[in-house]
Design a protein around this motif. Structure first.
Motif, PDB file in Angstrom:
ATOM      1  N   ILE A  96       0.844  -1.194   0.000  1.00 42.38           N
ATOM      2  CA  ILE A  96       0.000   0.000   0.000  1.00 42.38           C
ATOM      3  C   ILE A  96       0.884   1.250   0.000  1.00 42.38           C
ATOM      4  O   ILE A  96       0.624   2.218  -0.728  1.00 42.38           O
ATOM      5  N   GLY A  97       1.939   1.226   0.811  1.00 42.37           N
ATOM      6  CA  GLY A  97       2.883   2.349   0.827  1.00 42.37           C
ATOM      7  C   GLY A  97       3.541   2.565  -0.525  1.00 42.37           C
ATOM      8  O   GLY A  97       3.723   3.715  -0.973  1.00 42.37           O
ATOM      9  N   ARG A  98       3.908   1.490  -1.190  1.00 44.95           N
ATOM     10  CA  ARG A  98       4.496   1.591  -2.530  1.00 44.95           C
ATOM     11  C   ARG A  98       3.545   2.309  -3.484  1.00 44.95           C
ATOM     12  O   ARG A  98       3.952   3.185  -4.266  1.00 44.95           O
ATOM     13  N   ALA A  99       2.272   1.918  -3.454  1.00 47.18           N
ATOM     14  CA  ALA A  99       1.287   2.526  -4.351  1.00 47.18           C
ATOM     15  C   ALA A  99       1.097   4.014  -4.042  1.00 47.18           C
ATOM     16  O   ALA A  99       0.984   4.833  -4.955  1.00 47.18           O
ATOM     17  N   ALA A 104       2.222   9.453  -6.077  1.00 43.42           N
ATOM     18  CA  ALA A 104       2.693  10.832  -5.865  1.00 43.42           C
ATOM     19  C   ALA A 104       4.005  11.126  -6.595  1.00 43.42           C
ATOM     20  O   ALA A 104       4.534  12.240  -6.464  1.00 43.42           O
ATOM     21  N   HIS A 105       4.514  10.118  -7.335  1.00 39.56           N
ATOM     22  CA  HIS A 105       5.819  10.264  -8.017  1.00 39.56           C
ATOM     23  C   HIS A 105       6.907  10.692  -7.027  1.00 39.56           C
ATOM     24  O   HIS A 105       7.752  11.534  -7.329  1.00 39.56           O
ATOM     25  N   PRO A 194       3.908   0.237  -8.232  1.00 41.61           N
ATOM     26  CA  PRO A 194       5.038   0.015  -9.139  1.00 41.61           C
ATOM     27  C   PRO A 194       5.291  -1.472  -9.380  1.00 41.61           C
ATOM     28  O   PRO A 194       6.094  -1.833 -10.245  1.00 41.61           O
ATOM     29  N   VAL A 195       4.606  -2.317  -8.618  1.00 41.35           N
ATOM     30  CA  VAL A 195       4.727  -3.765  -8.776  1.00 41.35           C
ATOM     31  C   VAL A 195       3.718  -4.202  -9.833  1.00 41.35           C
ATOM     32  O   VAL A 195       2.510  -4.197  -9.599  1.00 41.35           O
ATOM     33  N   LYS A 196       4.199  -4.571 -11.006  1.00 39.27           N
ATOM     34  CA  LYS A 196       3.313  -4.857 -12.137  1.00 39.27           C
ATOM     35  C   LYS A 196       2.346  -5.999 -11.850  1.00 39.27           C
ATOM     36  O   LYS A 196       1.206  -5.992 -12.324  1.00 39.27           O
TER      37      LYS A 196
END
Length: 420
Positions: A96-99, A104-105, A194-196
């Motif tokens: 969730i943190g990654r997303a 937010a780039h 970022p995890v496809k």
């Protein structure tokens, strides 16, 4: 595997749906959990929420795993540059943190990816950490999980039964991932991951996405675990096999004249008690089945308290939608009997009756019946185009004995117990 995915979602429905805040004690030591997310729905023409994550754990660690996701222990927020952040101990939180960061780039994503449970990583990269920023991210993750996510669980003993390529967890994930109908909404946060594998699968998962779907043996194991869990833990977490909010929704819809009850007909009828009697009777008098009696008892209790019965109809496999005082003759036809397939009322006639009775004005429909009847009502709502209608079917997917207990619990939660 679309139908198997739909079956999985439906068979889990009788289990309590748990949302924060919850009492963490009445949960198993070992199990599998199923997370649902606000705004994400099943892609089978259903109004059910879809499962977005399945998870398990090593032996004896179930409650700790759930607690780590929801950050029940607030002391874990007291981390520093020499200790791991909460998301380093929960891959769900980490994703969730990654997303959030990717959406937010934010270049801090590179640091977020580092696992600081490792002593070596602390030594090498600890100087790059912004602890204040990490705490803000962790707070955002906690808020999202507590507000937007709910879960169900099943108790499954034996780590080998749960984990690994042969465990039930992998087969459950494989079933969900292979369904072409269950896709994420356009607003799903996971699309920003970022995890496809997450963005493409519509699941907060990376492992087991290519695993085989459930076999018949896996289905049997799951159904057995559901029954065990429902009996052992259901009443400890919620009133019964329905959401506590359903009781309040029912009560409010009744008061606002938005409530419709659909009650199943029954094989037990007045003519079974009086075989020589051939005259017609009002439907409310004719049917004598257990679920029918529970419903009628509830309506009479509500009439005593409120002065009137709620709106209710009987769904008959022969006659369709009956008014309670509509007279019927004896018959013996059931939706669930294969031998009656050519005798039961056709779905298009049920839909026409629904329209003729102007039932579209009710936006909460409570079904006092099992799955065969609940399915007919779902199809009617689907064809009527009522996306805002809430359908409550607490007895679906249960044996008759268990269904009677659930409906009794609902009635008592709604109007109180007067003794049976």
């Amino acid at each position: 595997m679309s139908s198997l995915c739909e079956w999985l979602h439906n068979v889990l429905e009788p289990l309590p749906l748990i949302r924060y805040s919850f009492e963490n004690t009445p949960m198993p030591d070992n199990g599998i959990y199923f997370f649902y997310e606000e705004g994400e729905f099943l892609g089978h023409g259903s109004k059910l929420q879809r499962i977005v994550r399945v998870g398990t754990h090593r032996d004896g660690n179930f409650r700790q795993r759930i607690a780590s996701h929801f950050l029940i222990n607030s002391n874990l927020m007291n981390f520093n540059a020499n200790s791991a952040k909460p998301s380093d101990r929960s891959i769900f939180r980490k994703n969730i943190g990654r997303a959030l960061l990717n959406r937010a780039h934010d270049p801090y994503l590179e640091v977020w990816e580092i696992d600081f449970t490792s002593h070596e990583k602390k030594q090498l990269f600890g100087h790059r950490r912004n602890i204040d920023k990490e705490k803000e991210i962790e707070e955002d993750i906690t808020a999202i999980l507590r507000k937007n996510f709910t879960f169900r669980f099943i108790e499954v003993e034996g780590q080998q039964k749960r984990m690994g390529t042969e465990g039930l967890e992998s087969k459950l994930i494989g079933t969900l991932a292979s369904c072409p109908n269950c896709t994420p909404s356009t607003n799903w946060l996971g699309l920003k991951s970022p995890v496809k594998k997450i963005a493409r699968s519509g699941l907060w998962l990376v492992q087991h996405l290519k695993s085989p779907s459930m076999s018949e043996a896996d289905k049997d194991l799951l159904v057995g675990a559901i029954e065990k869990t429902r009996i052992k833990y259901g009443k400890k977490v919620y009133i019964s096999m329905f959401d506590a909010r359903d009781v309040e929704d029912y009560r409010l819809a009744f008061e606002e004249n938005r409530l419709l009850n659909i009650v199943a007909c029954s094989r037990a009828k007045i003519w079974n008690e009086h075989p020589a009697d051939t005259k017609a009777y009002p439907a409310r008098v004719a049917y004598r089945g257990g679920m029918f009696k529970q419903a009628l008892r509830c309506f009479l209790d509500l009439k005593d308290r409120k002065g009137n019965e709620p709106r209710w109809l009987i769904l008959s496999a022969k006659y369709g939608l009956l008014e309670p005082d509509e007279e019927i003759a004896d018959y013996n036809v059931a939706f669930s009997a294969k031998s009656d397939k050519d005798k039961v009322i056709r779905q298009e006639i049920l839909e026409r009756q629904w329209k003729d009775k102007q039932l579209d004005r009710y936006n909460l429909v409570f079904v006092w019946a099992g799955k065969a009847y609940a399915d007919r009502v779902r199809e009617i709502l689907k064809s009527s185009g009522l996306p805002g209608a809430k359908l409550i079917c607490p007895a679906a997917w249960l044996s008759i004995g268990k269904a009677l207990g659930v409906l009794k619990n609902f009635r008592e939660a709604l109007v109180g117990s007067r003794g049976d």
